[in-house]
Scaffold this motif. Structure first.
Motif, short mmCIF file in Angstrom:
data_model
loop_
_atom_site.label_atom_id
_atom_site.label_comp_id
_atom_site.label_asym_id
_atom_site.label_seq_id
_atom_site.Cartn_x
_atom_site.Cartn_y
_atom_site.Cartn_z
N VAL A 23 -8.64 -10.49 28.86
CA VAL A 23 -9.53 -10.02 30.20
C VAL A 23 -11.03 -9.52 29.94
CG1 VAL A 23 -7.51 -8.90 31.65
CG2 VAL A 23 -8.69 -7.44 29.82
N LEU A 24 -11.32 -9.58 28.41
CA LEU A 24 -12.61 -9.48 27.81
C LEU A 24 -13.11 -10.61 27.64
CD1 LEU A 24 -12.06 -6.68 25.13
CD2 LEU A 24 -13.25 -6.35 27.15
N PHE A 25 -12.52 -11.62 26.88
CA PHE A 25 -12.96 -12.75 26.70
C PHE A 25 -13.13 -14.13 27.63
CE2 PHE A 25 -11.09 -12.32 22.15
CZ PHE A 25 -12.28 -11.49 21.83
N MET A 26 -12.16 -14.16 28.72
CA MET A 26 -12.08 -15.08 29.57
C MET A 26 -13.50 -15.07 30.46
SD MET A 26 -9.95 -17.26 28.82
CE MET A 26 -9.92 -18.55 30.28
N PRO A 27 -13.50 -13.90 31.14
CA PRO A 27 -14.67 -13.78 32.00
C PRO A 27 -15.92 -13.63 31.08
CG PRO A 27 -13.40 -11.80 32.19
CD PRO A 27 -12.72 -12.70 31.12
N PHE A 28 -16.25 -13.37 29.84
CA PHE A 28 -17.36 -13.50 29.05
C PHE A 28 -17.67 -14.76 28.79
CE2 PHE A 28 -19.61 -13.80 25.19
CZ PHE A 28 -20.69 -12.60 25.26
N VAL A 29 -17.04 -15.77 28.35
CA VAL A 29 -16.92 -16.97 28.12
C VAL A 29 -17.50 -17.78 29.61
CG1 VAL A 29 -14.97 -18.20 28.22
CG2 VAL A 29 -16.58 -18.89 26.86
N GLU A 30 -16.87 -17.33 30.71
CA GLU A 30 -17.39 -18.10 31.71
C GLU A 30 -18.74 -17.48 32.45
OE1 GLU A 30 -15.74 -20.58 33.01
OE2 GLU A 30 -14.16 -20.32 31.80
N ASP A 31 -18.87 -16.44 32.29
CA ASP A 31 -20.27 -15.93 32.98
C ASP A 31 -21.38 -15.62 32.12
OD1 ASP A 31 -18.51 -15.55 35.26
OD2 ASP A 31 -18.10 -13.58 34.67
N ALA A 32 -21.19 -15.37 30.83
CA ALA A 32 -22.30 -15.00 29.92
C ALA A 32 -22.58 -15.89 28.82
CB ALA A 32 -22.07 -13.53 29.29
N PHE A 33 -21.60 -16.63 28.20
CA PHE A 33 -21.51 -17.57 27.16
C PHE A 33 -23.00 -18.46 27.09
CE2 PHE A 33 -20.92 -21.40 24.52
CZ PHE A 33 -20.93 -20.55 23.42
N CYS A 65 -15.69 -2.90 12.61
CA CYS A 65 -15.68 -4.40 12.07
C CYS A 65 -16.69 -4.10 10.94
CB CYS A 65 -15.97 -5.26 13.23
SG CYS A 65 -16.21 -6.78 12.64
N ASP A 66 -16.48 -4.79 9.77
CA ASP A 66 -17.49 -4.62 8.62
C ASP A 66 -18.46 -5.57 8.93
OD1 ASP A 66 -15.90 -2.82 7.43
OD2 ASP A 66 -14.53 -4.14 6.43
N ASP A 67 -18.25 -6.60 9.55
CA ASP A 67 -19.50 -7.77 9.72
C ASP A 67 -20.17 -7.48 10.84
OD1 ASP A 67 -20.33 -10.41 11.10
OD2 ASP A 67 -19.55 -11.10 9.39
N ALA A 68 -21.65 -7.17 10.55
CA ALA A 68 -22.60 -6.57 11.29
C ALA A 68 -22.84 -7.47 12.73
CB ALA A 68 -23.92 -6.63 10.58
N GLN A 69 -22.80 -8.78 12.29
CA GLN A 69 -23.01 -9.87 13.63
C GLN A 69 -21.83 -9.68 14.47
OE1 GLN A 69 -23.60 -13.83 11.40
NE2 GLN A 69 -25.74 -13.57 12.05
N LEU A 70 -20.70 -9.63 14.00
CA LEU A 70 -19.35 -9.63 14.81
C LEU A 70 -19.57 -8.26 15.35
CD1 LEU A 70 -16.62 -11.15 12.58
CD2 LEU A 70 -17.98 -12.41 14.38
N ARG A 71 -19.62 -7.27 14.97
CA ARG A 71 -19.92 -5.91 15.36
C ARG A 71 -20.90 -6.08 16.43
NH1 ARG A 71 -20.54 -3.31 10.97
NH2 ARG A 71 -22.59 -3.10 10.74
N LYS A 75 -20.14 -5.25 20.64
CA LYS A 75 -20.88 -4.20 21.38
C LYS A 75 -21.51 -4.96 22.65
CE LYS A 75 -22.25 -1.00 17.79
NZ LYS A 75 -23.49 -0.70 16.77
N PHE A 76 -22.02 -6.14 22.55
CA PHE A 76 -22.54 -6.98 23.53
C PHE A 76 -21.52 -7.10 24.71
CE2 PHE A 76 -24.01 -10.91 25.61
CZ PHE A 76 -25.20 -10.49 25.98
N ILE A 77 -20.41 -7.53 24.30
CA ILE A 77 -19.44 -8.14 25.18
C ILE A 77 -18.84 -6.60 25.92
CG2 ILE A 77 -17.02 -8.77 25.49
CD1 ILE A 77 -17.60 -10.66 22.97
#
Length: 83
Positions: A23-33, A65-71, A75-77
């Protein structure tokens, strides 16, 4: 830039074993990617290679998450979901 085939692979990768992640990823990839810049798209693609238990812990705030880019992508998602 991501071609149609690569975006379709991302859509498939968004289908996780946990409904909470779906429910986080599917709408994100459709609407924001497509609105992301190339670096953000690559970061999102990399995020999808992480294990579900780690993703769940990061998105639910149980672990950091230790990785700043992933973190930053997490947050963005989450911010997009709140809107």
């Amino acid at each position: 830039m991501f071609d149609k085939k690569r975006v379709n692979r991302l859509r498939w990768a968004c289908r996780r074993g946990m409904l909470e992640l779906d429910v986080l990823f599917m709408p994100f990839v459709e609407d924001a990617f497509n609105d992301l810049d190339e670096q953000q798209q690559l970061t999102f693609e990399r995020l999808l290679t992480c294990d579900d238990p780690d993703l769940y812990a990061w998105f639910m705030g149980h672990q950091k998450c230790d990785d700043a880019q992933l973190r930053d992508m997490i947050k963005f998602i989450l911010n997009r979901v709140k809107v």
